[in-house]
Scaffold this active site. Structure first.
Site, PDB file in Angstrom:
ATOM      1  N   ARG A 326       8.662 -14.417  88.772  1.00 49.62           N
ATOM      2  CA  ARG A 326       9.091 -14.263  90.162  1.00 49.62           C
ATOM      3  C   ARG A 326       7.904 -14.072  91.100  1.00 49.62           C
ATOM      4  O   ARG A 326       7.948 -14.488  92.259  1.00 49.62           O
ATOM      5  CB  ARG A 326      10.092 -13.103  90.258  1.00 49.62           C
ATOM      6  CG  ARG A 326      11.455 -13.476  89.662  1.00 49.62           C
ATOM      7  CD  ARG A 326      12.255 -12.247  89.289  1.00 49.62           C
ATOM      8  NE  ARG A 326      13.605 -12.543  88.817  1.00 49.62           N
ATOM      9  CZ  ARG A 326      13.917 -12.874  87.556  1.00 49.62           C
ATOM     10  NH1 ARG A 326      12.964 -12.998  86.643  1.00 49.62           N
ATOM     11  NH2 ARG A 326      15.164 -13.109  87.211  1.00 49.62           N
ATOM     12  N   ASP A 617      17.585  -8.896  75.526  1.00 49.13           N
ATOM     13  CA  ASP A 617      16.491  -9.571  74.818  1.00 49.13           C
ATOM     14  C   ASP A 617      15.966  -8.756  73.649  1.00 49.13           C
ATOM     15  O   ASP A 617      15.161  -9.247  72.861  1.00 49.13           O
ATOM     16  CB  ASP A 617      15.332  -9.847  75.788  1.00 49.13           C
ATOM     17  CG  ASP A 617      15.594 -11.096  76.609  1.00 49.13           C
ATOM     18  OD1 ASP A 617      16.454 -11.903  76.190  1.00 49.13           O
ATOM     19  OD2 ASP A 617      14.956 -11.258  77.657  1.00 49.13           O
TER      20      ASP A 617
END
Ligand code: NAP
Length: 743
Positions: A326, A617
């Site tokens: 990002r 994750d």
């Protein structure tokens, strides 16, 4: 495969192919014709041919395959000689480095070309020539381009494909003009430049000194100037038009860099050099990825040796992948400069970085985790000249889908073999509802993703059908350019890095309960971003310490964004000795040091479903912890795991079972019967060879399992570890694991 093969010309290329035919018994009889008798005698002595002929006519009689492996300029004369002796079903091919002139020569000789005529070009070679220079593996893992003509018949093409495949080459079919253009840039221009540079230096009076003191750069660059002048003379004339085009392009580019140096335009020169460097690194990466994409055997394996293990130390794991991605995206779209520290130099985040460079954004670095992005503003991205390659990175592709859907230009995103199997409709669907024109591929809606630009986007209220931060972010990003308000309602809280970082870049994003909204048409302002250490990477070390007796590991400056800390909470609930220390804020994100010690045996739990999106994750690593725990661990509500880089439920279950763990995969989770016993730190896992399915987190999780294994564990396909954690083996070995890497 063939009754009789006739080579005309039997030097480096011809004799290499003859070696392949000989070793693989692909022909009953192989003959050749060359200029010199010595070549033929040597070839007979090498048992490459049964007989040699000075006249090509004698060689080709009754041959079902004729291979011209001589300088291209000689093609026309030889074809004219042998024409009357070729059978109806004789396959005629060549290996010449240029194709347009070979086809033109054949047309002059034959008029209508024979159906067996299929030109070819192996993209493999060496600076040495002659029958002794040939090697049986010259073509292995190299490309061979065939340029079938409208007159070429399928049987001839298929047979040649089979021949080159026997040489372990990858065969590509291409049209003649395209071949000559591509090769002009990728091979002919570099050779021309190498010859020319050596010539430039050789003509200087001090040339002896220059050659004597030449450093590696000169050696690398000039190596190909030692190639055969006759052959390159022929190629430069043979592909004249395309080469002149390439030379013109080179001259323009040379003038540009000359000007930048003359003007001492530091920023522009850095931009140019940085762009070239990144493109070259990306090229390396593409080459490295090649085996994965082409389903060739993967080369990298980890072997974790069973030893008396300690697991201790203080470590800084690489930067957070989500934040790294990002920082580049928002820095590129911002007005002004953004300085990033702690950037994860893994291949996924580098794919995002390269994509923005490909769209004209000037980005310096990364150097030791530092990146400077010269933002172009919300409307400053330029059309990429080629497909944007996202490698292994689902985050890049899904978030960029939102950004690209709003641009004025068309774009296509591709990825490696693993990414090419991942679902993209989940982001394409809401974007279409915003009026985007976006196409996924095949029944399953996978990459490549094609986007038609210049569509006015409309804000929407979107109820996310699954808890996915990537889809949420993709929609919100498209919303930056959409008319009105875009809002996303999520079923469970997911990572909020997009929201946090948009705010850090000065964009107003509202979060009300599980609804996040923003109004399109605003702007981002460049800022400084410190990327926290990645909690997902830290998780392997947390689990390693939690399952290893007397371990003591501290992980510094780890991002503890509340949407990511499920792994800490779950390990705590399993009874791990884990402390969160020195909590502080950096770049809008909370960070802390995390200390874990191996003081007590973990216990199995039913993982609370509200923690699932917060640890999504980390489950592969947590499954390893669960295997070492006492009692049963049950995971539910985690169907998302089945569409990650691999089907993480199935792949983990397969691996754990191979290592002697009783576990049952379910539709949305897994049940693991932990083998741990309170106070007993003896091995839990038996040795096994595990397939990671190119999933970095699977590879690292099984590596950590090695801490409690009685025998060696081998993990195949570990090259993707570099996508998120390039220093994994180094840090894990420093901590006390013994990972051997075999490439
Ligand atoms: P090479 O080692 O020099 O061998 C050329 C062979 O052609 C020799 O056997 C030579 O005969 C024979 N020959 C030369 N002129 C001839 C003529 N007028 N009539 C009949 N035979 C003749 O060259 P190579 O590297 O194998 O290159 C062959 C072809 O492969 C060229 O078209 C080249 O463009 C292409 N190619 C080369 C490379 C590379 O890296 N070298 C890569 C891809 C493609 P003698 O042995 O009697 O001299």
């Amino acid at each position: 495969m063939f009754e009789k093969v006739a080579f005309i010309g039997l030097g480096l290329i011809g004799s290499s192919l003859a070696r392949v035919i000989h070793v693989n018994h692909l022909a009953k009889n192989v003959v050749a014709s060359t200029r010199s008798q010595k070549t033929l005698d040597d070839a007979v002595a090498l048992r490459l041919i049964s007989k040699g002929f000075s006249n090509p006519v004698d060689a080709v009689k009754d041959a079902d395959l004729v291979i011209l492996a001589l300088p291209v300029q000689a093609t026309e004369k030889v074809l004219a000689q042998i024409k009357p002796y070729l059978g109806e079903r004789t396959i005629i091919t060549d290996v010449g480095s240029t194709k347009g002139n070979v086809v033109a020569a054949a047309e002059r000789v034959f008029g209508t070309l024979p159906s067996g005529f299929v030109p070819g070009h192996p993209i493999a070679g060496a600076e040495h020539t002659g029958v002794h220079a040939g090697k049986v593996d010259l073509f292995a893992h190299h490309k061979v381009i065939l340029t079938p003509l409208p007159t070429s018949s399928d049987w001839a093409v298929q047979k040649l494909i089979a021949l080159w495949q026997a040489a372990q080459a990858e065969v590509i079919c291409m049209d003649v003009k395209k071949h000559d253009e591509v090769l002009a840039h990728t091979s002919h221009l570099p050779h021309l430049m190498a010859f020319n540079l050596v010539e430039q230096l050789a003509n200087r009076e001090d040339n002896l000194d220059i050659f004597r003191y030449a450093a590696g750069g000169f050696r690398d660059f000039s190596r190909i100037a030692a190639s055969d002048p006759r052959m390159w003379h022929d190629i430069f004339f043979g592909n004249k038009d395309a080469i002149l085009n390439a030379v013109d392009g080179f001259e323009t580019q040379l003038a540009k860099i000359r000007q930048l140096i003359e003007n001492e335009d530091s920023q522009a020169l850095m931009g140019l050099l940085g762009h070239a460097q990144a493109a070259r690194q990306h090229f390396n990466y593409m080459l490295a990825k090649k085996p994965v994409m082409e389903k060739n055997k993967v080369t990298q394996k980890f072997t974790i040796l069973p030893q008396q293990h300690r697991f201790e130390g203080t470590f800084t794991v690489p930067g957070d992948k989500s934040v790294s991605h990002r920082s580049i995206m928002f820095g590129a779209l911002a007005e002004g400069t953004t300085h990033v520290t702690g950037f994860l130099e893994g291949e996924d985040a580098l794919a995002t970085l390269q994509a923005f460079k490909d769209m004209g954004v000037e980005i310096e670095g990364p150097h030791n985790g530092e990146v400077t992005i010269h933002g172009v503003g919300m409307h400053g991205l330029k059309a990429p000249t080629k497909e944007l390659y996202m490698g292994n990175s689902g985050t890049s592709m899904r978030l960029l889908s939102g950004i690209l859907a709003a641009q004025k230009f068309d774009s296509v995103m591709t990825g490696d073999a693993s990414l090419s199997k991942r679902p993209m409709e989940r982001i394409a669907k809401p974007l279409r509802a915003m009026n985007a024109q976006i196409q996924t591929t095949g029944e399953k809606g996978t990459p490549p993703v094609s986007i038609t630009g210049n569509q006015p986007l409309q804000g929407i209220d979107y109820e996310l059908p699954m808890a996915s931060a990537q889809v949420k972010s993709g929609v919100l990003l498209a919303g930056l350019w959409a008319a009105g308000t875009t809002s996303v309602v999520e079923p469970e809280p997911t990572r909020d890095h997009t929201e946090r970082m948009l705010r850090a870049f000065g964009y107003d994003v509202k979060t009300e309960g599980n609804k996040i909204s923003l109004v399109g048409g605003g702007k981002l302002v460049g800022t400084n971003i410190q990327v926290p250490s990645d909690i997902s990477s830290s998780a392997f070390f947390m689990v390693g310490a939690a399952i290893c007796e007397n371990s003591d590991v501290t992980l510094e400056a780890v991002g503890i964004n509340p949407t990511r800390t499920g792994v800490i909470e779950i390990l705590k609930q399993m009874g791990a000795d884990i402390q969160v220390l020195n909590e502080r804020i950096a770049g809008g994100e909370p960070i802390a040091d995390i200390r874990i010690r191996g003081t007590r045996t973990l216990k199995g739990i039913h993982i609370p479903e509200d923690q699932v999106p917060l640890a999504i994750d980390e489950f592969p690593a947590l499954f390893v912890a669960a295997s070492c725990a006492e009692g049963q661990t049950v995971l539910t509500g985690a169907a998302e795991l089945r569409v990650k880089e691999s089907d993480r439920i199935q792949v983990m279950a397969d691996g754990l079972q191979a290592m002697g763990i009783d576990c049952t995969p379910t539709a949305d989770g897994i049940v693991i019967e932990g083998k741990g016993k309170a106070g007993d730190w003896s091995p839990i896992f038996k040795g096994a060879e595990i397939e990671s399915h190119h999933d970095h987190r699977i590879a690292m999780s099984f590596s950590i399992a090695g801490l409690r294994a009685s025998e060696a564990i081998t993990i195949c396909g570990t090259e993707t570890v570099a996508t998120s954690f390039p220093t994994f083996t180094q840090l894990a070995n420093e901590a006390g694991l013994t990972i051997q890497t075999v490439n």
